[in-house]
Scaffold this motif. Structure first.
Motif, PDB file in Angstrom:
ATOM      1  N   UNK A  85       0.754  -1.276  -0.116  1.00  0.00           N
ATOM      2  CA  UNK A  85      -0.001   0.081   0.102  1.00  0.00           C
ATOM      3  C   UNK A  85       0.828   1.208   0.008  1.00  0.00           C
ATOM      4  N   UNK A  86       0.577   2.185  -1.022  1.00  0.00           N
ATOM      5  CA  UNK A  86       1.207   3.359  -1.003  1.00  0.00           C
ATOM      6  C   UNK A  86       0.649   4.349  -0.186  1.00  0.00           C
ATOM      7  N   UNK A  87      -0.654   4.326   0.210  1.00  0.00           N
ATOM      8  CA  UNK A  87      -1.627   5.174   0.977  1.00  0.00           C
ATOM      9  C   UNK A  87      -2.802   4.402   1.537  1.00  0.00           C
ATOM     10  N   UNK A  88      -2.965   4.372   2.713  1.00  0.00           N
ATOM     11  CA  UNK A  88      -4.195   4.034   3.512  1.00  0.00           C
ATOM     12  C   UNK A  88      -4.788   5.031   4.427  1.00  0.00           C
ATOM     13  N   UNK A 126      -2.039  20.134  -2.456  1.00  0.00           N
ATOM     14  CA  UNK A 126      -1.593  19.014  -2.084  1.00  0.00           C
ATOM     15  C   UNK A 126      -2.035  18.173  -1.052  1.00  0.00           C
ATOM     16  N   UNK A 127      -2.401  16.941  -1.592  1.00  0.00           N
ATOM     17  CA  UNK A 127      -3.032  15.742  -0.586  1.00  0.00           C
ATOM     18  C   UNK A 127      -2.274  14.773  -0.041  1.00  0.00           C
ATOM     19  N   UNK A 128      -1.823  14.874   1.027  1.00  0.00           N
ATOM     20  CA  UNK A 128      -1.078  14.005   1.710  1.00  0.00           C
ATOM     21  C   UNK A 128      -1.666  12.386   2.078  1.00  0.00           C
ATOM     22  N   UNK A 129      -0.888  11.579   2.038  1.00  0.00           N
ATOM     23  CA  UNK A 129      -1.444  10.287   2.420  1.00  0.00           C
ATOM     24  C   UNK A 129      -0.168   9.448   3.180  1.00  0.00           C
ATOM     25  N   UNK A 130      -0.618   8.598   3.848  1.00  0.00           N
ATOM     26  CA  UNK A 130       0.544   7.719   4.539  1.00  0.00           C
ATOM     27  C   UNK A 130       0.164   6.051   4.754  1.00  0.00           C
ATOM     28  N   UNK A 131       0.931   5.370   4.279  1.00  0.00           N
ATOM     29  CA  UNK A 131       0.887   3.934   4.997  1.00  0.00           C
ATOM     30  C   UNK A 131       1.973   3.681   5.874  1.00  0.00           C
ATOM     31  N   UNK A 138       4.588   7.103   2.081  1.00  0.00           N
ATOM     32  CA  UNK A 138       3.736   7.974   1.913  1.00  0.00           C
ATOM     33  C   UNK A 138       3.573   8.532   0.236  1.00  0.00           C
ATOM     34  N   UNK A 139       2.442   9.159   0.291  1.00  0.00           N
ATOM     35  CA  UNK A 139       2.082   9.753  -1.265  1.00  0.00           C
ATOM     36  C   UNK A 139       1.778  11.022  -1.246  1.00  0.00           C
ATOM     37  N   UNK A 140       2.120  11.849  -2.448  1.00  0.00           N
ATOM     38  CA  UNK A 140       1.547  13.311  -2.304  1.00  0.00           C
ATOM     39  C   UNK A 140       0.935  13.459  -3.520  1.00  0.00           C
ATOM     40  N   UNK A 141      -0.607  13.540  -3.789  1.00  0.00           N
ATOM     41  CA  UNK A 141      -0.975  13.900  -5.037  1.00  0.00           C
ATOM     42  C   UNK A 141      -1.180  15.416  -5.068  1.00  0.00           C
ATOM     43  N   UNK A 142      -0.755  15.986  -5.979  1.00  0.00           N
ATOM     44  CA  UNK A 142      -0.741  17.586  -6.250  1.00  0.00           C
ATOM     45  C   UNK A 142      -2.054  17.798  -7.351  1.00  0.00           C
ATOM     46  N   UNK A 143      -2.842  18.630  -6.891  1.00  0.00           N
ATOM     47  CA  UNK A 143      -3.837  18.825  -7.857  1.00  0.00           C
ATOM     48  C   UNK A 143      -3.650  20.324  -8.434  1.00  0.00           C
ATOM     49  N   UNK A 144      -3.631  20.388  -9.792  1.00  0.00           N
ATOM     50  CA  UNK A 144      -3.264  21.612 -10.348  1.00  0.00           C
ATOM     51  C   UNK A 144      -4.377  22.069 -11.249  1.00  0.00           C
ATOM     52  N   UNK A 145      -4.772  23.373 -11.319  1.00  0.00           N
ATOM     53  CA  UNK A 145      -5.786  23.928 -12.296  1.00  0.00           C
ATOM     54  C   UNK A 145      -4.994  23.892 -13.517  1.00  0.00           C
ATOM     55  N   UNK A 146      -5.711  23.481 -14.447  1.00  0.00           N
ATOM     56  CA  UNK A 146      -5.396  23.361 -15.815  1.00  0.00           C
ATOM     57  C   UNK A 146      -6.429  23.425 -16.723  1.00  0.00           C
TER      58      UNK A 146
END
Length: 137
Positions: A9-12, A44-49, A61-69
């Motif tokens: 798991x990368x993020x739970x 930035x959405x931060x997650x951890x396993x 841990x994982x970071x999903x960066x959401x960008x307006x495009x």
């Protein structure tokens, strides 16, 4: 040489979301992606396993960066750093960039102002036009 693979798991656990590049010791490393060219900040959405492995004793841990495009579709595109196709530099923190038109701010009443319009049949008509604020869809 033997090679093995296993799913891990990368993020739970969701840690939180912020425009800041660091949260609870997890670094978004925004320099891994092209610079944001819009006036809307990345989120930035931060997650951890916490599942420890031999190489990641604190878990992953994982970071999903959401960008307006605005030029992307509403569904958008998810990518990893071009020179890190696995999405990680150290095998413990994974970075993803999600660019989408649907992450751009929507226009609100504050994005409009009245201007005086032309006269029609002796009555001046008020018109509405958008101002040039940060992109909205």
């Amino acid at each position: 040489m033997a090679i093995s693979s296993q799913s891990i798991s990368l993020a739970d656990t969701f840690i939180g979301a912020t425009v800041d590049p660091v949260l609870n010791g997890v670094n978004a490393k925004l320099d891994l992606f092209m610079e944001n060219l819009h006036d809307v900040p990345d989120i930035n959405f931060f997650y951890r396993s916490t599942q420890a492995t031999a190489s990641c004793d604190q878990g992953r841990s994982s970071v999903v960066t959401v960008r307006c495009s605005p030029e992307k579709s509403e569904r958008g595109e998810l990518s990893v750093p071009s020179w890190r196709p696995a999405g990680t530099c150290d095998g413990c923190t994974f970075h993803f960039l999600w660019e989408s038109a649907s992450t751009c701010p929507l226009c609100t009443e504050d994005d409009y102002h009245q201007i005086e319009g032309v006269c029609k049949r002796g009555v001046q008509v008020k018109e509405r036009e958008t101002t040039h604020l940060p992109p909205c869809t």
